[in-house]
Design an enzyme around this catalytic site. Structure first.
Site, mmCIF file in Angstrom:
data_model
loop_
_atom_site.group_PDB
_atom_site.id
_atom_site.type_symbol
_atom_site.label_atom_id
_atom_site.label_comp_id
_atom_site.label_asym_id
_atom_site.label_seq_id
_atom_site.Cartn_x
_atom_site.Cartn_y
_atom_site.Cartn_z
ATOM 1 N N GLU A 181 0.713 -1.187 -0.058
ATOM 2 C CA GLU A 181 0.075 -0.226 0.049
ATOM 3 C C GLU A 181 0.557 1.343 0.383
ATOM 4 O O GLU A 181 0.880 2.142 -0.682
ATOM 5 C CB GLU A 181 -1.004 -0.258 1.466
ATOM 6 N N PHE A 202 -5.547 0.153 4.791
ATOM 7 C CA PHE A 202 -4.361 0.014 4.736
ATOM 8 C C PHE A 202 -4.419 0.989 3.672
ATOM 9 O O PHE A 202 -3.079 1.828 3.388
ATOM 10 C CB PHE A 202 -4.904 -0.864 3.956
#
Lengths: 275, 328
Positions: B66, B92
């Site tokens: 991410e 995330f």
């Protein structure tokens, strides 16, 4: 008008001037100290990039087809800012304002007109950004090439490798990464602290084409940087010496960030001038 | 885009992320061929299946990374300022990638829209790692961020579309599950920075966001039966917060209550408290939300119960606070 390609001799002379500028900037940084040794290791890399490789137009710094150079290795501003001064992005006088409050060259700021395509600042920040930049350049069929300089210890940051995976996956052959392999980080020798081992093999294992060169050898750097593989991103591992060119700074971890006193400044100038 | 009541009912079944991606982002893709979407192995997670099938070249998978996803999004947008959406779980896209968000969106202001789904407790028993109950607070501290938080599926569509009209970074917070309860049964006017007052009452003002808007409306209904009349506000834009609405609220209510599926530190309640700190002679603020703990693990409603976030609990708390004369 695009810039002229400098001869190897002229690039050597440029490196000398850049090292002298770096010493001036270290003085300008004052008692806070400057990141000296990591800058000295990549002087030749910067000089070759700006002297013989990158396409840019000093009269039109935002020229759309200019090559995009993204500087990682955040503690190398003493190499990055002098080369752009020498190439005419701004006057060398501006270097004296380095690290002055609200100055043109304080810290690292995104200023495309001064040649700063991205201010990476935090280690590992630039590599994912570079992948996005190279990817959109391919999707939109741009002519320019994307270059990025990383430090070897910077590659201890996880997102660097996340982006290495993505660059190979997307076959970014418009991307060249140079890794300044000076084998030192703040605390000392990388191979003792967190061994990077054979970085060329690592890059190859990640699906890149890679080569290793002597990072202070202008001829080798030019040859390596002129190579453009097809279908793969390309990583050049440049073996260098941290602090190159000043004996008391070379491989001395105390000079990662240090204060340049008048006495040491004179000694450094003498060494650089006589080199 | 215009939405009929029948369509709105259909969207409610899709959940916020399904509606946002399947309707809102599909419409944006038609309007803007330059728009790109970055995922972190999250086409399915962000309900982008239809989008991906229609526009495979506009979806870039960064892999399960991410931080890199947010950096790549910035790079994609960096040349021409095109809108790039980065979509995965709120936990995330924002919490895991926070430094990349601060740097690329906050500082450099690249035109990246983070779409974080399943915020709050919607990830249920996948638990703390997948919940996002700090995301608003984290995003709020970053300069230049706009934060939108959808109360239902229709508003989720409007949030992702409004994000495109903003030239700069946006965090769109989506929450809830499939079959998301409706707040808006008819089309309505959505303006960034302008809160929607859904119900008027002179005693208490409840300012809620996300899934807590529906719960707050239900709580207001329970309180009305006891003669306590509540105003209920959908504060869909948390940054910049609608200060005109807050001023009006402070002027007329005996008690102000914030309700969020998020920590009471630095989120909606925090934003109201910070604004209130500069004012004089204003009513007390009760912040309902997660009180600086993680709570027990379970399904969505169970988690809400742990933190007093269901309609009966909200009603009970408000009644208690109103009776607490010493403090009012």
């Amino acid at each position: 008008m695009t810039r002229k390609i400098l001869s190897e001799e002229k690039i050597k002379a440029l490196c000398k001037r850049m090292r002298l500028h770096a010493m001036d900037m270290a003085v300008a940084a004052g008692n806070r100290g400057a990141h000296v040794s990591g800058s000295l290791s990549c002087i030749e890399i910067y000089a070759v990039l700006y002297g013989a490789i990158l396409k840019y137009d000093i009269d039109d710094p935002l020229w759309k087809d200019r090559d995009r150079f993204i500087a990682g290795k955040e503690h190398a501003r003493l190499a990055e800012y002098p080369v752009r001064a020498e190439m005419g992005f701004y006057s060398p006088d501006v270097l004296n304002s380095y690290e002055q409050n609200d100055g043109l060259l304080v810290g690292h700021q995104l200023k495309k007109e001064l040649g700063v395509e991205y201010a990476s600042m935090s280690l590992g920040m630039e590599m994912p950004f570079v992948v996005g930049k190279a990817l959109i350049a391919k999707q939109t069929e741009q002519k320019y090439h994307v270059y990025c300089l990383l430090g070897d210890a910077e590659c201890e940051e996880g997102p660097v490798w996340e982006a290495f995976i993505a660059a190979a996956h997307y076959k970014l052959d418009n991307l060249t990464v140079i890794i300044d392999r000076n084998c030192m980080s703040v605390d000392g020798n990388t191979e003792e602290l967190m061994a990077q081992l054979d970085m060329q093999k690592k890059m190859e294992a990640f699906g890149w084409e890679s080569t290793t060169v002597e990072g202070h050898d202008i001829h080798q750097l030019i040859e390596a940087l002129n190579h453009k593989p097809e279908g793969k991103p390309y990583a050049i591992i440049a073996k260098t010496t941290k602090g190159k060119g000043v004996s008391f700074i070379e491989n001395n971890k105390a000079w990662h960030q240090a204060v340049m006193t008048e006495q040491l400044y004179q000694k450094a100038l003498e060494e650089i001038k006589n080199s | 885009m215009k939405f009929s009541p029948a369509l709105i009912k259909t969207y409610a079944r899709m959940g916020q992320k399904g509606a946002a991606a399947g309707i809102g982002m599909m419409e944006l893709a038609k309007q803007d061929p330059d728009m790109r979407v970055v995922v972190a192995d999250s086409v399915a997670i962000a309900s982008l299946g239809r989008f991906y099938n229609s526009y495979p070249d506009r979806v870039i998978n960064a892999g399960i990374s991410e931080q890199s996803m947010v950096g790549i999004a910035a790079g994609l947008s960096s040349e021409d300022g095109r809108a790039v959406y980065a979509c995965t779980y709120a936990a995330f896209v924002l919490v895991k990638a926070i430094e990349f968000v601060r740097h690329n969106l906050g500082y450099h202001q690249f035109n990246v829209k983070l779409v974080g789904n399943s915020a709050g407790f919607a990830m249920e028993t996948l638990s703390i790692s997948h919940w996002a109950t700090e995301d608003i607070a984290m995003a709020r501290t970053i300069p230049n961020m706009t934060i939108l938080s959808a109360a239902d599926c229709l508003e989720a569509i409007k949030c992702v579309m409004a994000a495109h009209d903003i030239s700069g970074p946006v965090y769109v917070r989506l929450s809830g599950l499939l079959n998301c309860p409706m707040v808006y049964e008819q089309d309505f006017d959505f303006q960034v920075g302008k809160a929607n007052t859904l119900r008027e009452g002179e005693d208490v003002t409840i300012i809620a966001t996300g899934m807590m808007v529906r719960e707050s409306l239900d709580a207001a209904e329970l309180l009305a039966a006891q003669g306590i009349n509540c105003t209920v506000v959908d504060m869909h834009t948390i940054k910049p917060i609608d200060t005109k609405c807050l001023d009006k609220t402070f002027a007329k209510s005996k008690l102000v209550v914030s309700v969020e599926e998020h920590t009471i530190i630095g989120g909606l309640g925090g934003a109201i408290a910070e604004y209130k700190a500069d004012k004089e002679n204003i009513p007390r603020l009760v912040r309902i939300g997660v009180e600086d703990n993680f709570g027990k693990l379970g399904d969505l409603r169970f988690c809400w119960e742990q933190h007093g976030l269901t309609a009966p609990q909200i009603a009970e708390r408000i009644e208690k606070e109103l009776n607490n004369k010493k403090r009012v």
